[in-house]
Design a protein around this motif. Sequence first.
Motif, mmCIF file in Angstrom:
data_model
loop_
_atom_site.group_PDB
_atom_site.id
_atom_site.type_symbol
_atom_site.label_atom_id
_atom_site.label_comp_id
_atom_site.label_asym_id
_atom_site.label_seq_id
_atom_site.Cartn_x
_atom_site.Cartn_y
_atom_site.Cartn_z
ATOM 1 N N THR A 1 -18.186 0.792 69.277
ATOM 2 C CA THR A 1 -16.880 0.329 69.752
ATOM 3 C C THR A 1 -16.951 -1.099 70.302
ATOM 4 N N PHE B 1 -18.906 -3.457 69.374
ATOM 5 C CA PHE B 1 -18.971 -4.419 68.269
ATOM 6 C C PHE B 1 -17.568 -4.796 67.806
ATOM 7 N N TRP B 2 -16.686 -3.814 67.727
ATOM 8 C CA TRP B 2 -15.326 -4.100 67.242
ATOM 9 C C TRP B 2 -14.563 -4.977 68.213
ATOM 10 N N GLN B 3 -14.862 -4.826 69.482
ATOM 11 C CA GLN B 3 -14.257 -5.711 70.473
ATOM 12 C C GLN B 3 -14.723 -7.158 70.240
ATOM 13 N N PHE C 1 -15.904 -8.381 67.467
ATOM 14 C CA PHE C 1 -15.350 -8.864 66.200
ATOM 15 C C PHE C 1 -13.908 -9.339 66.400
ATOM 16 N N ALA C 2 -13.126 -8.555 67.132
ATOM 17 C CA ALA C 2 -11.730 -8.947 67.378
ATOM 18 C C ALA C 2 -11.684 -10.290 68.111
#
Lengths: 81, 194
Positions: free
Chosen positions: B122, B124-126, B128-129
Amino acid sequence: MMLSCKEVSVLLSRACDARLSWRERLAVRLHLLYCAGCVQLQRQLGFLRRVGRHLREEAPGAMRLPDPARERIRRQLRQKP
Amino acid sequence: MHDSHSPSEPHTWLDRHGDALYRYALLRVREPATAEDLVQETLLAALRTHSRFAGESSERTWLIAILKNKIIDHFRHHAREAPLPESGDPDALVDGLFMKSSDHWLNFPTAWQNPDTALENTRFWQVFAECMQGLPARQAQAFALTELEGLDTDNLCKALGVTASNAWVLLHRARLRLRECLDQRWFNAGKESR
């Protein structure tokens, strides 16, 4: 036909979107034989592609719709019959 | 995910899918206010058409499909309103990745260990965003439409109102910036030598 890393990065990116000419493919391949940095770039562009695929149908993460927006949308939805 | 084969009560959509729709939109349009508007438009459109929802896909998939169209419309509209191809200007950050004299890497990209395990993380997605947020607007749009929406170059050019060579310049810059950002903030975060 010796390409710089910058030129190779341009071609590796374009190869994600279109087919390169055989000349371009050959020049990139030759460059990758001796350039470890561009080999990593090629792998990492592949990873970016997988990241994009992952995001096509879902949106992982912990971010939440902010409460004020949620309430505003709730009111809007209620107004519609 | 709450799958069901018939649409549930519309008043539950916001609570069940609102966050996912918001994240989906935010990653693509980047401005929170725009993402909120798109979530609202999507739910209103869903409300108008839900009698036609046939139930061959999950409710979430159905809502995301509506949102996808709203996002592409948003980009088209935006491209018409503000045709500002940044691709004509140099991108100092991307140029700075290479040596001025030779155009070879200033810092050679190094390997990322098991990158695919990041896809399950999770945090990582933060990151990436946030890296997407850091891109110039047109680059972010080009990347989102290509890699996230799967548009080919022709359709990308139509959506953004640019030529193919402009589009490839935008994509090249977006990819190098994202690579750099993920490298520094995730895969090689905390390592010295930069």
